[in-house]
Design a protein around this motif. Structure first.
Motif, mmCIF file in Angstrom:
data_model
loop_
_atom_site.group_PDB
_atom_site.id
_atom_site.type_symbol
_atom_site.label_atom_id
_atom_site.label_comp_id
_atom_site.label_asym_id
_atom_site.label_seq_id
_atom_site.Cartn_x
_atom_site.Cartn_y
_atom_site.Cartn_z
ATOM 1 N N ASN A 89 47.723 61.515 32.616
ATOM 2 C CA ASN A 89 49.129 61.944 32.576
ATOM 3 C C ASN A 89 50.071 60.747 32.489
ATOM 4 O O ASN A 89 51.081 60.780 31.781
ATOM 5 C CB ASN A 89 49.463 62.785 33.810
ATOM 6 N N ARG A 90 49.734 59.679 33.220
ATOM 7 C CA ARG A 90 50.566 58.481 33.169
ATOM 8 C C ARG A 90 50.546 57.858 31.780
ATOM 9 O O ARG A 90 51.572 57.417 31.256
ATOM 10 C CB ARG A 90 50.060 57.487 34.220
ATOM 11 N N LYS B 68 52.602 59.944 29.407
ATOM 12 C CA LYS B 68 54.021 59.733 29.686
ATOM 13 C C LYS B 68 54.500 58.409 29.098
ATOM 14 O O LYS B 68 55.605 58.321 28.543
ATOM 15 C CB LYS B 68 54.259 59.760 31.205
ATOM 16 N N HIS C 146 57.329 57.977 26.212
ATOM 17 C CA HIS C 146 58.497 57.127 26.454
ATOM 18 C C HIS C 146 58.675 56.106 25.331
ATOM 19 O O HIS C 146 59.795 55.876 24.856
ATOM 20 C CB HIS C 146 58.354 56.421 27.806
#
Length: 209
Positions: free
Chosen positions: A16-17, A20, A24
């Motif tokens: 998930n990181r 993300k 971004h």
């Protein structure tokens, strides 16, 4: 082409990181051209988690590459099985465009046990598995005869292909062609130096008994 690249994502750890971070970067206008996944294992891979990770990263519609693969399990059979599981799982996902091995020879590898070749250049089971997959299972070797219009069609793996034609009377022609994923199909036209000679069948006379 600019790739992002990170470790411990292929089985979903901290995925998930990573997603993300990619989101971004894209939102900020960074020209991210692809997603890299390092794949270092000390034992078997969890195929289910790997499939989910690849599927989750496919949402970005960017090419994915396994940028470093190796397995330094003590058991060479486990190394070979892990290579096959990783390669087959990656190959089955349309977004994956390549797999890079972290090292081949034991004497030139950060994790010597993970090399495909021993110090004396003998093949480990993982090397034999690699050759079977890449140069046999996923290698296009097709032969056949053309139609009366000179057409032959077949399915082939993406990549560079050598296409050759030979007639019954010995005329030959050869050409290289590239089958790319973006096109999905390739047409190769080969011109013979002379047209083939049609075969003629002789009629046999029936003998009277």
């Amino acid at each position: 082409m600019l790739y992002v690249n990170d470790d411990s994502m292929i089985e979903g750890n901290d995925l998930n990181r990573y997603a993300k971070q990619i989101r971004h970067l894209l939102a900020a206008g960074v020209p991210v051209g692809g997603i890299g996944l390092q794949a270092h294992f000390d034992g078997p891979v969890n195929v289910g988690r790997m499939q989910k990770a690849l599927q989750a990263l496919s949402q970005f519609n960017l090419p994915i590459k396994i940028t470093e693969f190796d397995c330094w399990a003590d058991d060479e059979a486990v190394q070979a099985r892990t290579l096959e599981d990783v390669y087959r799982t990656a190959f089955a996902n349309p977004a994956v465009e390549g797999i890079l091995i972290g090292g081949v020879w034991e004497k030139c590898h950060g994790q010597p046990k993970a090399a495909l070749l021993r110090a004396d250049f003998s093949k480990k089971p993982s090397a034999e598995t690699y050759e079977r997959l890449v140069f046999s299972n996923w290698w296009t070797r097709v032969e056949g005869r053309t139609t009366t219009n000179g057409i032959f069609a077949c399915r082939a793996f993406f990549g560079d292909l050598n296409v050759s034609v030979k007639t019954d009377d010995g005329a030959k022609s050869q050409k290289k062609s590239a089958l790319r994923k973006s096109k999905g199909e390739a047409f190769v036209e080969l011109q013979l130096s002379k047209p083939p000679v049609p075969s003629r069948r002789r009629k046999r006379k029936k003998r009277k008994s």
